[in-house]
Write a protein that holds these residues in place. Structure first.
Motif, PDB file in Angstrom:
ATOM      1  N   LEU A   1      37.040 -39.166  11.537  1.00 18.41           N
ATOM      2  CA  LEU A   1      37.760 -39.158  10.259  1.00 18.41           C
ATOM      3  C   LEU A   1      36.697 -38.953   9.185  1.00 18.41           C
ATOM      4  O   LEU A   1      35.518 -39.260   9.391  1.00 18.41           O
ATOM      5  CB  LEU A   1      38.475 -40.480  10.008  1.00 18.41           C
ATOM      6  N   HIS A   2      37.121 -38.467   8.022  1.00 23.16           N
ATOM      7  CA  HIS A   2      36.168 -38.336   6.925  1.00 23.16           C
ATOM      8  C   HIS A   2      36.886 -38.588   5.612  1.00 23.16           C
ATOM      9  O   HIS A   2      38.121 -38.552   5.547  1.00 23.16           O
ATOM     10  CB  HIS A   2      35.512 -36.946   6.924  1.00 23.16           C
ATOM     11  N   LYS A   3      36.119 -38.847   4.574  1.00 23.46           N
ATOM     12  CA  LYS A   3      36.691 -38.938   3.228  1.00 23.46           C
ATOM     13  C   LYS A   3      35.638 -38.628   2.176  1.00 23.46           C
ATOM     14  O   LYS A   3      34.447 -38.912   2.351  1.00 23.46           O
ATOM     15  CB  LYS A   3      37.314 -40.307   2.972  1.00 23.46           C
ATOM     16  N   ALA A   4      36.123 -38.044   1.067  1.00 24.70           N
ATOM     17  CA  ALA A   4      35.253 -37.764  -0.078  1.00 24.70           C
ATOM     18  C   ALA A   4      35.296 -38.977  -1.008  1.00 24.70           C
ATOM     19  O   ALA A   4      36.292 -39.694  -1.059  1.00 24.70           O
ATOM     20  CB  ALA A   4      35.769 -36.537  -0.812  1.00 24.70           C
ATOM     21  N   ASN A   5      34.202 -39.201  -1.728  1.00 26.48           N
ATOM     22  CA  ASN A   5      34.159 -40.294  -2.707  1.00 26.48           C
ATOM     23  C   ASN A   5      34.264 -39.743  -4.123  1.00 26.48           C
ATOM     24  O   ASN A   5      33.611 -38.751  -4.452  1.00 26.48           O
ATOM     25  CB  ASN A   5      32.837 -41.049  -2.565  1.00 26.48           C
TER      26      ASN A   5
ATOM     27  N   THR B   1      30.609 -31.490 -12.475  1.00 28.92           N
ATOM     28  CA  THR B   1      31.399 -30.722 -11.502  1.00 28.92           C
ATOM     29  C   THR B   1      30.878 -30.954 -10.083  1.00 28.92           C
ATOM     30  O   THR B   1      29.666 -30.964  -9.850  1.00 28.92           O
ATOM     31  CB  THR B   1      31.328 -29.211 -11.840  1.00 28.92           C
ATOM     32  N   ARG B   2      31.805 -31.197  -9.186  1.00 32.36           N
ATOM     33  CA  ARG B   2      31.491 -31.194  -7.743  1.00 32.36           C
ATOM     34  C   ARG B   2      32.281 -30.031  -7.150  1.00 32.36           C
ATOM     35  O   ARG B   2      33.520 -30.043  -7.166  1.00 32.36           O
ATOM     36  CB  ARG B   2      31.904 -32.524  -7.108  1.00 32.36           C
ATOM     37  N   TYR B   3      31.594 -29.023  -6.662  1.00 30.80           N
ATOM     38  CA  TYR B   3      32.263 -27.789  -6.206  1.00 30.80           C
ATOM     39  C   TYR B   3      31.603 -27.355  -4.906  1.00 30.80           C
ATOM     40  O   TYR B   3      30.380 -27.204  -4.833  1.00 30.80           O
ATOM     41  CB  TYR B   3      32.123 -26.708  -7.282  1.00 30.80           C
TER      42      TYR B   3
ATOM     43  N   TRP C   1      40.672 -41.622   3.943  1.00 24.92           N
ATOM     44  CA  TRP C   1      40.329 -41.224   5.322  1.00 24.92           C
ATOM     45  C   TRP C   1      41.348 -40.249   5.878  1.00 24.92           C
ATOM     46  O   TRP C   1      42.558 -40.471   5.754  1.00 24.92           O
ATOM     47  CB  TRP C   1      40.287 -42.465   6.221  1.00 24.92           C
ATOM     48  N   HIS C   2      40.873 -39.207   6.521  1.00 22.44           N
ATOM     49  CA  HIS C   2      41.769 -38.225   7.152  1.00 22.44           C
ATOM     50  C   HIS C   2      40.971 -37.342   8.105  1.00 22.44           C
ATOM     51  O   HIS C   2      39.734 -37.372   8.129  1.00 22.44           O
ATOM     52  CB  HIS C   2      42.458 -37.351   6.095  1.00 22.44           C
ATOM     53  N   THR C   3      41.710 -36.561   8.888  1.00 17.42           N
ATOM     54  CA  THR C   3      41.113 -35.467   9.662  1.00 17.42           C
ATOM     55  C   THR C   3      41.862 -34.215   9.235  1.00 17.42           C
ATOM     56  O   THR C   3      43.053 -34.276   8.915  1.00 17.42           O
ATOM     57  CB  THR C   3      41.192 -35.720  11.177  1.00 17.42           C
TER      58      THR C   3
ATOM     59  N   PRO D   1      40.150 -33.478  -4.150  1.00 16.81           N
ATOM     60  CA  PRO D   1      40.433 -33.152  -2.751  1.00 16.81           C
ATOM     61  C   PRO D   1      39.651 -34.054  -1.795  1.00 16.81           C
ATOM     62  O   PRO D   1      38.514 -34.412  -2.074  1.00 16.81           O
ATOM     63  CB  PRO D   1      39.974 -31.691  -2.611  1.00 16.81           C
ATOM     64  N   GLY D   2      40.311 -34.428  -0.706  1.00 17.13           N
ATOM     65  CA  GLY D   2      39.592 -35.115   0.375  1.00 17.13           C
ATOM     66  C   GLY D   2      39.413 -36.608   0.204  1.00 17.13           C
ATOM     67  O   GLY D   2      38.712 -37.231   0.991  1.00 17.13           O
ATOM     68  N   GLU D   3      40.068 -37.205  -0.812  1.00 22.21           N
ATOM     69  CA  GLU D   3      39.931 -38.667  -0.992  1.00 22.21           C
ATOM     70  C   GLU D   3      40.766 -39.372   0.069  1.00 22.21           C
ATOM     71  O   GLU D   3      41.866 -38.935   0.387  1.00 22.21           O
ATOM     72  CB  GLU D   3      40.497 -39.062  -2.352  1.00 22.21           C
TER      73      GLU D   3
ATOM     74  N   ASP E   1      29.486 -38.748  -2.223  1.00 23.46           N
ATOM     75  CA  ASP E   1      29.144 -38.663  -0.792  1.00 23.46           C
ATOM     76  C   ASP E   1      30.397 -38.375   0.042  1.00 23.46           C
ATOM     77  O   ASP E   1      31.512 -38.680  -0.380  1.00 23.46           O
ATOM     78  CB  ASP E   1      28.594 -40.006  -0.277  1.00 23.46           C
ATOM     79  N   THR E   2      30.178 -37.879   1.246  1.00 20.41           N
ATOM     80  CA  THR E   2      31.262 -37.770   2.226  1.00 20.41           C
ATOM     81  C   THR E   2      30.983 -38.778   3.335  1.00 20.41           C
ATOM     82  O   THR E   2      29.876 -38.796   3.888  1.00 20.41           O
ATOM     83  CB  THR E   2      31.340 -36.352   2.812  1.00 20.41           C
ATOM     84  N   GLN E   3      31.965 -39.622   3.615  1.00 19.97           N
ATOM     85  CA  GLN E   3      31.820 -40.607   4.701  1.00 19.97           C
ATOM     86  C   GLN E   3      32.516 -40.083   5.951  1.00 19.97           C
ATOM     87  O   GLN E   3      33.584 -39.465   5.861  1.00 19.97           O
ATOM     88  CB  GLN E   3      32.472 -41.924   4.291  1.00 19.97           C
TER      89      GLN E   3
ATOM     90  N   TYR F   1      32.181 -24.877  -1.143  1.00 21.99           N
ATOM     91  CA  TYR F   1      32.980 -23.942  -0.353  1.00 21.99           C
ATOM     92  C   TYR F   1      33.409 -24.656   0.923  1.00 21.99           C
ATOM     93  O   TYR F   1      32.619 -25.413   1.506  1.00 21.99           O
ATOM     94  CB  TYR F   1      32.151 -22.724   0.061  1.00 21.99           C
ATOM     95  N   ARG F   2      34.635 -24.379   1.360  1.00 21.02           N
ATOM     96  CA  ARG F   2      35.115 -24.988   2.615  1.00 21.02           C
ATOM     97  C   ARG F   2      35.661 -23.909   3.554  1.00 21.02           C
ATOM     98  O   ARG F   2      36.472 -23.069   3.142  1.00 21.02           O
ATOM     99  CB  ARG F   2      36.227 -26.006   2.339  1.00 21.02           C
ATOM    100  N   VAL F   3      35.216 -23.981   4.805  1.00 22.15           N
ATOM    101  CA  VAL F   3      35.721 -23.091   5.856  1.00 22.15           C
ATOM    102  C   VAL F   3      36.134 -23.985   7.011  1.00 22.15           C
ATOM    103  O   VAL F   3      35.505 -25.021   7.254  1.00 22.15           O
ATOM    104  CB  VAL F   3      34.624 -22.128   6.376  1.00 22.15           C
TER     105      VAL F   3
HETATM  106  C1  SIN Z   1      37.535 -32.626   2.806  1.00 21.32           C
HETATM  107  O1  SIN Z   1      38.235 -33.584   3.047  1.00 21.32           O
HETATM  108  O2  SIN Z   1      37.657 -31.566   3.439  1.00 21.32           O
HETATM  109  C2  SIN Z   1      36.499 -32.718   1.686  1.00 21.32           C
HETATM  110  C3  SIN Z   1      35.483 -33.757   1.854  1.00 21.32           C
HETATM  111  C4  SIN Z   1      34.556 -33.788   0.660  1.00 21.32           C
HETATM  112  O3  SIN Z   1      34.836 -33.158  -0.370  1.00 21.32           O
HETATM  113  O4  SIN Z   1      33.548 -34.475   0.721  1.00 21.32           O
END
Ligand code: SIN
Length: 277
Positions: free
Chosen positions: A251-255, A263-265, A100-102, A96-98, A127-129, A267-269
């Motif tokens: 914008l953000h992205k997961a690496n 495991t990378r786990y 760039w996006h909002t 999830p989150g790979e 990391d999250t950029q 919680y997201r709200v």
């Molecule tokens: C996301 O895009 O909401 C997740 C970002 C992340 O896992 O670092």
């Protein structure tokens, strides 16, 4: 509570704050001011079970119902999980989150903020950029600002131009998620008044009134400009981090640069936002 800026444009680290305890109005106001000023807050050393996380994020706003409920925690569906241990139906790993996006820009009122709380982290990487879209807007040449200011982009759940594939929505989810919404490509932050580039490679299907031959190169150019390193803050996760960021101007992205045996786990709200203008 101590607040220390991480870069001169984006990100602040917060220490000596325990979000599991009642928070007074002065601290709450300081947190909200810091959020608008720094756009990303990394609050260190938290250990919040789901109900306590819901309570803690209410300091910043109301919870936004996330679109794909397959990731909802059964006992606390306002919280979704992010995990590198899920797979697409064809067996490929889903990260999830790979890219760039909002978040959830295909909503009429996209979430103002997203909060992640680290539950389990890989030993290295992941990391999250973040990229500051207000700084990127300010750095655009004047003719480019004039070109994008009146444009509206068409946002959908999954853009047909995106290399990144999302998990499909269930039929029930499809009923409550809009088919397509229009948002300005240059949006004004409702609290700071700053203008930002508002694009989203995984969600934008096109630009109103432009054919794809014009629209797609323009979006690619904007993305390349906006994600230059000089506009970035890179968050290196530590156990106990709670990170909240402003989707209205980042914008953000997961690496996925870590050992997938680990495991990378998190919680997201998400928190409710307003109509982008
Ligand atoms: C996301 O895009 O909401 C997740 C970002 C992340 O896992 O670092």
């Amino acid at each position: 509570m101590q607040i220390a800026a991480m870069t001169d444009h984006t990100g602040a680290e917060i220490r000596d704050l325990d979000l599991s305890r009642p928070i007074g109005d002065d601290v709450r106001q300081a947190l909200r001011d810091a959020f608008v000023r720094h756009h990303v807050l990394a609050i260190r050393g938290q250990e919040l079970a789901p109900a306590a996380l819901v309570q803690a994020v209410s300091l910043f706003g109301e919870i936004f119902p996330q679109h794909n409920t397959r990731f909802a925690l059964p006992d606390c569906p306002q919280i979704h999980y992010l995990s590198n241990q899920d797979s697409f139906p064809d067996g490929r790993r889903y990260i999830p989150g790979e890219g760039w996006h909002t978040d959830h820009s295909n909503d009429n009122r996209p979430p103002m903020a997203t909060v992640l709380h680290a539950v389990k982290l890989p030993s290295h990487g992941g990391d999250t950029q973040f990229a500051n879209m207000a700084a990127a807007y300010d750095a655009l040449p004047e003719p480019m600002r004039r070109c994008i200011d009146p444009l509206l982009a068409i946002h959908v759940y999954q853009s047909s131009h995106s290399a990144r594939q999302l998990m499909t929505l269930s039929e029930t989810n499809k009923e409550r998620v809009p088919n397509a919404v229009l948002h300005p490509i240059a949006r004004t932050h409702p609290e700071s008044g700053a203008k930002s580039i508002y694009i989203n490679p995984i969600r934008i299907e096109g630009i109103l009134g432009l054919d794809h031959k014009e629209a797609l190169p323009l979006l690619d150019d904007l993305l390349a400009h906006a994600t230059q390193e000089r506009f970035q803050y890179r968050h290196r996760w530590q156990p106990g981090d709670l990170v909240i960021w402003d989707n209205r101007c980042l914008l953000h992205k997961a690496n996925s640069d870590y050992d997938m045996g680990e495991t990378r786990y998190l919680y997201r709200v998400m928190l409710k936002g307003d109509v982008p203008r």
